[in-house]
Design an enzyme around this catalytic site. Sequence first.
Site, PDB file in Angstrom:
ATOM      1  N   HIS A  87     -13.117   8.348 -12.114  1.00 42.12           N
ATOM      2  CA  HIS A  87     -12.050   9.270 -11.705  1.00 42.12           C
ATOM      3  C   HIS A  87     -12.438  10.704 -12.067  1.00 42.12           C
ATOM      4  O   HIS A  87     -12.169  11.648 -11.335  1.00 42.12           O
ATOM      5  CB  HIS A  87     -10.719   8.907 -12.382  1.00 42.12           C
ATOM      6  CG  HIS A  87     -10.149   7.617 -11.853  1.00 42.12           C
ATOM      7  ND1 HIS A  87      -9.256   6.843 -12.541  1.00 42.12           N
ATOM      8  CD2 HIS A  87     -10.374   6.974 -10.677  1.00 42.12           C
ATOM      9  CE1 HIS A  87      -8.939   5.776 -11.812  1.00 42.12           C
ATOM     10  NE2 HIS A  87      -9.608   5.837 -10.681  1.00 42.12           N
ATOM     11  N   GLU A  91     -26.331 -15.659 -13.197  1.00 39.12           N
ATOM     12  CA  GLU A  91     -26.389 -14.729 -12.050  1.00 39.12           C
ATOM     13  C   GLU A  91     -27.788 -14.737 -11.459  1.00 39.12           C
ATOM     14  O   GLU A  91     -28.788 -14.760 -12.194  1.00 39.12           O
ATOM     15  CB  GLU A  91     -26.110 -13.276 -12.464  1.00 39.12           C
ATOM     16  CG  GLU A  91     -24.673 -12.899 -12.536  1.00 39.12           C
ATOM     17  CD  GLU A  91     -24.481 -11.421 -12.869  1.00 39.12           C
ATOM     18  OE1 GLU A  91     -25.219 -10.568 -12.319  1.00 39.12           O
ATOM     19  OE2 GLU A  91     -23.599 -11.137 -13.690  1.00 39.12           O
ATOM     20  N   ASN A 122     -29.140 -14.203 -16.702  1.00 37.18           N
ATOM     21  CA  ASN A 122     -29.079 -13.586 -15.371  1.00 37.18           C
ATOM     22  C   ASN A 122     -30.479 -13.120 -15.003  1.00 37.18           C
ATOM     23  O   ASN A 122     -31.119 -12.421 -15.793  1.00 37.18           O
ATOM     24  CB  ASN A 122     -28.185 -12.339 -15.374  1.00 37.18           C
ATOM     25  CG  ASN A 122     -26.737 -12.650 -15.727  1.00 37.18           C
ATOM     26  OD1 ASN A 122     -26.350 -13.808 -15.826  1.00 37.18           O
ATOM     27  ND2 ASN A 122     -25.941 -11.610 -15.908  1.00 37.18           N
ATOM     28  N   ASN A 176     -21.421  -9.735 -20.885  1.00 37.78           N
ATOM     29  CA  ASN A 176     -22.364  -9.792 -19.775  1.00 37.78           C
ATOM     30  C   ASN A 176     -23.458  -8.746 -19.954  1.00 37.78           C
ATOM     31  O   ASN A 176     -23.177  -7.565 -20.166  1.00 37.78           O
ATOM     32  CB  ASN A 176     -21.647  -9.506 -18.449  1.00 37.78           C
ATOM     33  CG  ASN A 176     -22.628  -9.503 -17.284  1.00 37.78           C
ATOM     34  OD1 ASN A 176     -23.221 -10.537 -16.975  1.00 37.78           O
ATOM     35  ND2 ASN A 176     -22.844  -8.345 -16.668  1.00 37.78           N
ATOM     36  N   GLU A 177     -24.708  -9.191 -19.872  1.00 35.28           N
ATOM     37  CA  GLU A 177     -25.876  -8.301 -19.898  1.00 35.28           C
ATOM     38  C   GLU A 177     -25.737  -7.187 -20.943  1.00 35.28           C
ATOM     39  O   GLU A 177     -25.643  -5.998 -20.595  1.00 35.28           O
ATOM     40  CB  GLU A 177     -26.130  -7.713 -18.506  1.00 35.28           C
ATOM     41  CG  GLU A 177     -26.396  -8.793 -17.467  1.00 35.28           C
ATOM     42  CD  GLU A 177     -27.013  -8.269 -16.179  1.00 35.28           C
ATOM     43  OE1 GLU A 177     -27.120  -7.042 -16.011  1.00 35.28           O
ATOM     44  OE2 GLU A 177     -27.413  -9.105 -15.340  1.00 35.28           O
ATOM     45  N   TYR A 196     -32.941 -11.510 -11.709  1.00 31.90           N
ATOM     46  CA  TYR A 196     -32.983 -10.968 -10.346  1.00 31.90           C
ATOM     47  C   TYR A 196     -34.384 -10.660  -9.840  1.00 31.90           C
ATOM     48  O   TYR A 196     -34.668 -10.755  -8.667  1.00 31.90           O
ATOM     49  CB  TYR A 196     -32.170  -9.672 -10.264  1.00 31.90           C
ATOM     50  CG  TYR A 196     -30.689  -9.885 -10.257  1.00 31.90           C
ATOM     51  CD1 TYR A 196     -29.982  -9.950  -9.060  1.00 31.90           C
ATOM     52  CD2 TYR A 196     -29.982 -10.034 -11.447  1.00 31.90           C
ATOM     53  CE1 TYR A 196     -28.612 -10.154  -9.044  1.00 31.90           C
ATOM     54  CE2 TYR A 196     -28.607 -10.234 -11.441  1.00 31.90           C
ATOM     55  CZ  TYR A 196     -27.926 -10.298 -10.235  1.00 31.90           C
ATOM     56  OH  TYR A 196     -26.571 -10.500 -10.220  1.00 31.90           O
ATOM     57  N   ASP A 235     -11.230   1.280  -7.577  1.00 31.62           N
ATOM     58  CA  ASP A 235      -9.760   1.336  -7.562  1.00 31.62           C
ATOM     59  C   ASP A 235      -9.147   0.227  -6.695  1.00 31.62           C
ATOM     60  O   ASP A 235      -8.116  -0.341  -7.035  1.00 31.62           O
ATOM     61  CB  ASP A 235      -9.270   2.686  -7.017  1.00 31.62           C
ATOM     62  CG  ASP A 235      -9.408   3.790  -8.064  1.00 31.62           C
ATOM     63  OD1 ASP A 235      -9.922   3.517  -9.168  1.00 31.62           O
ATOM     64  OD2 ASP A 235      -8.998   4.939  -7.767  1.00 31.62           O
ATOM     65  N   ARG A 253     -17.689 -18.081 -11.784  1.00 30.94           N
ATOM     66  CA  ARG A 253     -17.770 -17.181 -12.938  1.00 30.94           C
ATOM     67  C   ARG A 253     -17.095 -15.857 -12.556  1.00 30.94           C
ATOM     68  O   ARG A 253     -17.513 -15.207 -11.590  1.00 30.94           O
ATOM     69  CB  ARG A 253     -19.245 -16.955 -13.315  1.00 30.94           C
ATOM     70  CG  ARG A 253     -19.386 -15.967 -14.441  1.00 30.94           C
ATOM     71  CD  ARG A 253     -20.813 -15.770 -14.946  1.00 30.94           C
ATOM     72  NE  ARG A 253     -20.756 -14.686 -15.904  1.00 30.94           N
ATOM     73  CZ  ARG A 253     -21.563 -13.636 -15.921  1.00 30.94           C
ATOM     74  NH1 ARG A 253     -22.558 -13.537 -15.050  1.00 30.94           N
ATOM     75  NH2 ARG A 253     -21.387 -12.682 -16.806  1.00 30.94           N
ATOM     76  N   HIS A 296     -17.147  -7.751 -19.024  1.00 31.78           N
ATOM     77  CA  HIS A 296     -18.130  -7.363 -18.007  1.00 31.78           C
ATOM     78  C   HIS A 296     -18.040  -5.836 -17.837  1.00 31.78           C
ATOM     79  O   HIS A 296     -17.653  -5.330 -16.790  1.00 31.78           O
ATOM     80  CB  HIS A 296     -17.876  -8.110 -16.698  1.00 31.78           C
ATOM     81  CG  HIS A 296     -19.084  -8.199 -15.807  1.00 31.78           C
ATOM     82  ND1 HIS A 296     -19.669  -9.395 -15.421  1.00 31.78           N
ATOM     83  CD2 HIS A 296     -19.844  -7.236 -15.222  1.00 31.78           C
ATOM     84  CE1 HIS A 296     -20.714  -9.163 -14.642  1.00 31.78           C
ATOM     85  NE2 HIS A 296     -20.839  -7.847 -14.486  1.00 31.78           N
ATOM     86  N   GLN A 322     -15.515  -5.021 -10.280  1.00 29.18           N
ATOM     87  CA  GLN A 322     -16.230  -4.983  -9.003  1.00 29.18           C
ATOM     88  C   GLN A 322     -15.436  -5.560  -7.840  1.00 29.18           C
ATOM     89  O   GLN A 322     -15.769  -5.301  -6.685  1.00 29.18           O
ATOM     90  CB  GLN A 322     -17.570  -5.712  -9.155  1.00 29.18           C
ATOM     91  CG  GLN A 322     -18.493  -5.022 -10.152  1.00 29.18           C
ATOM     92  CD  GLN A 322     -19.811  -5.726 -10.349  1.00 29.18           C
ATOM     93  OE1 GLN A 322     -19.922  -6.591 -11.207  1.00 29.18           O
ATOM     94  NE2 GLN A 322     -20.801  -5.383  -9.552  1.00 29.18           N
TER      95      GLN A 322
END
Length: 509
Positions: free
Chosen positions: A74, A413, A342, A201-202, A344, A87, A112, A157, A54
Amino acid sequence: MPEKYFKCHVRYCFWHDKMNFILILLVNSCLGHHYSNKRFPKDFMFGVATSAYQIEGAWNEDGKSESIWDYALHKYPNLTVDYTNGDVACDSYHKVAADVAILKELGVQHYRFSIPWTRILPRGFQSEINMKAVIHYQNFIKKLKKNGIEPMVTLYHWDLPQSLQNLGGFLNDSLPEWFVHYAKVCFHFFGSDVKYWITFNEPVHICLGGYGYGYFAPNIYGEALWIYRCIYNVLLAHARTWHLYDEEFRLIQKGKLAMSLNNDVYIPASNKETDIEAADRLLQFMLGIFANPLYVGDFPEIVKFRVAERSKAEGRNQSRLPELTQEEIAYIKGTSDFFAFNVYTAYKVAGLDYEPPITNPPTISGDQGGTIFQPPYWENTTASFIKVVPWTGRYIFKWIKHLYKNPEIFVTENGYPTHGNELDDRRIFYIKNYLNDILNSIYEDNITFLGYTVWSLMDNFQWNFGYTNQFGLYAVDFKSPNKIRTPRPSAGFYRRIIESRCLVNNCVD
Ligand code: NOJ
């Protein structure tokens, strides 16, 4: 779960839901007076998070190989709403100094971030270690330490080497073996400076998104059987890594290791028994399916029972959910040094008064048996999947406390999306209110928290949403050649909280 316990929490939720609604009507702003005046404990860590794909860019530099996200975006640019990819992203691979500078400016205790498997082992296997990448992360970690920032390293991740996906990825039972070799290389080269490791992660998104519903790379539309196989392999990979760390590294490196689990908080849609049961059941399917093997041993009973029953009804002679052997149960249990979580947003859950029909292929939502929804009066954000319901934090923390014997929780998170700088004041509200629930959980519910982590340090690539949502405390100008980072007011707010360890003007000690 004892009925009395659950009923009382349901009542708590309803009360807060109504209160929240009224508050929203009353100008929907921070009224201030309902914030805790207790101080965060001295050793409570405040931090921020990012992940490699990310932010890093440099997707094919210094020997890095293609990950499943590189490959997918891609080949199929329309997988993201704005036809973008990672990218270049924030170009963090080339901007170590700039990133450390803003971390320092924020005053965080931990950062993190994730290391891409594709940089360390470009072929996926330990046969070839890319020392350029190793040196890059060694330098980065040293820089963090020099600036008093504790690195929290995520090993995975979502960016599997494409070469391993070509062999089946998480559906190949060799995945745990591949992963533990990669983890060993990381412990060996970075472990002396890393005290907090996150294996996956998750994982729910790795498996549901990657191999079930196809919304995340490798974009496979599979049946529920595949999702469960993936979950099984994630659990074994995690447990093997924990045992490796425990046996060969912990004594000297003295770190802790966990997997960042997640789920939206599921609360019952009403006081009806069927809704209460459904909310609990759905949580078991999404969160308990990982947490139960780690903390209690084996998959949750309700998950085993329902998948077995429905598998039978489909004419299968064994459950679609892998049956863990006694050795596996014992091997996986206890392999989490803290509860990394995490969070949200939340959903309400309504039970069904009928058994969902058997479908071909079978789905995990059929196995779960319940529907989720978000009431229209919950505050929206710019991301359709996030509504602002911070008061549900305390509810899920209690659920975790109760089911998993009061583990230490680390919120790895929590964050709020915007379009640009607009609504940054709501980000402040959101963070402040989650922190308030954490304080109440600490002081009223006797839950221990190791720390809290804002997603994200800066705006970054948001998977299928491309660059259309911004989660950053720092804005990134993606058009500028230097990807200039500029603090938003929420960065200043967070810095002040970190400094004072307090949400109001005067905290009592
Ligand atoms: C959780 C994921 O770990 C992260 O990669 C993502 O950007 C945030 N959620 C926001 O959607």
